[in-house]
Design an enzyme around this catalytic site. Structure first.
Site, mmCIF file in Angstrom:
data_model
loop_
_atom_site.group_PDB
_atom_site.id
_atom_site.type_symbol
_atom_site.label_atom_id
_atom_site.label_comp_id
_atom_site.label_asym_id
_atom_site.label_seq_id
_atom_site.Cartn_x
_atom_site.Cartn_y
_atom_site.Cartn_z
ATOM 1 N N ASP A 1 44.139 49.286 38.985
ATOM 2 C CA ASP A 1 43.244 48.622 38.046
ATOM 3 C C ASP A 1 43.512 49.197 36.662
ATOM 4 O O ASP A 1 43.195 50.364 36.393
ATOM 5 C CB ASP A 1 41.785 48.853 38.444
ATOM 6 C CG ASP A 1 41.501 48.374 39.863
ATOM 7 O OD1 ASP A 1 42.058 47.334 40.249
ATOM 8 O OD2 ASP A 1 40.731 49.039 40.579
ATOM 9 N N ASP B 1 33.453 38.772 46.598
ATOM 10 C CA ASP B 1 32.843 39.968 46.010
ATOM 11 C C ASP B 1 31.379 40.013 46.397
ATOM 12 O O ASP B 1 30.630 39.052 46.143
ATOM 13 C CB ASP B 1 32.972 39.941 44.482
ATOM 14 C CG ASP B 1 34.404 40.121 44.012
ATOM 15 O OD1 ASP B 1 35.305 40.191 44.869
ATOM 16 O OD2 ASP B 1 34.620 40.179 42.789
#
Length: 239
Positions: A130, A8
């Site tokens: 998500d 990330d």
């Protein structure tokens, strides 16, 4: 089951968030390439690169980092974060992404998936699911969409997705265990290969995921960075 290591990125650094919140950010490295090479050396099957700035701002910001990693490693890479136009999807692929991860744009314009699938092939598209309590989130997990998970999955299947990436937002970055039941339900009810993500904190979590018949892969992040688990250990138990 494939093991992908998450990288990330935020302002050029390798970070992890807790439940997708910027105020809960931990920096693990200032050298993304070195991190990628570490996971490659440890035996990862692929890299899952998330451009967090891109996700929040709606435009990819880390394509140069992607290109550098793609040129100096040999692992397949899937890249996501802010890919909301055809041009940006093409740029990500040109810069070395084997697959692109698309989320928010699919919620506002399902026809976008059909266009991209027709242009680059469904095998290069990972659709991000998500969810929080079954509701799909968007724009870096900052907003709720109008879609429930079951409805959204059916749209993705019809529109040309090649893979699904399921993250239960409530477990992400917590190391408290993945959403086993939610993952299992998705795998059983979708014809598409599924990546599990979020909350994987120990070897037992991986073993529980491996019990899900047909699960394609798992994405590990914080558990790797905090050395709660190693890729070599996973490979050893997998035979």
């Amino acid at each position: 089951m494939k093991i992908y290591a998450a990288i990330d990125l935020y302002k050029g650094q390798v970070v992890r968030l807790r439940q997708g919140k910027l105020e809960a950010l931990t920096v693990y490295s200032s050298d993304p390439l070195q991190t990628a090479q570490l996971w490659e050396d440890q035996g990862a099957d692929g890299l899952h690169i998330v451009d967090l700035e891109g996700a929040f701002e709606g435009k990819p910001k880390q394509l140069s980092v992607l290109e550098k990693i793609a040129q100096q490693t040999h692992l397949p890479i899937q890249y996501g974060g802010g890919l909301r136009t055809e041009e940006d999807v093409f740029k990500a692929i040109e810069n070395g992404a084997q697959r692109v991860v698309i989320g928010s744009r699919l919620l506002t314009d399902p026809s976008f998936l059909e266009k991209i699938s027709g242009a680059v092939g469904s095998e290069r598209i990972v659709a991000a699911i998500d969810a929080k309590d079954g509701q799909i989130l968007m724009e870096g997990w900052t907003k709720e969409s109008t879609y429930r998970m079951e409805t959204f999955v059916k749209i993705l299947e019809k529109s040309g997705a090649g893979f699904l990436l399921y993250t239960n937002v409530l477990t992400d970055g917590t190391l408290e265990g993945p959403d086993i039941q939610g993952t299992k339900k998705l795998v059983e009810n979708s014809a598409l290969p599924v990546f599990a993500s979020g909350g994987i904190g120990c070897l037992r979590d991986v073993e529980e995921l491996q019990k899900i018949k047909g699960l394609y892969g798992a994405i590990l992040g914080k558990s790797l960075y905090e050395k709660k688990i190693s890729i070599q250990t996973i490979k050893n138990i997998s035979g």
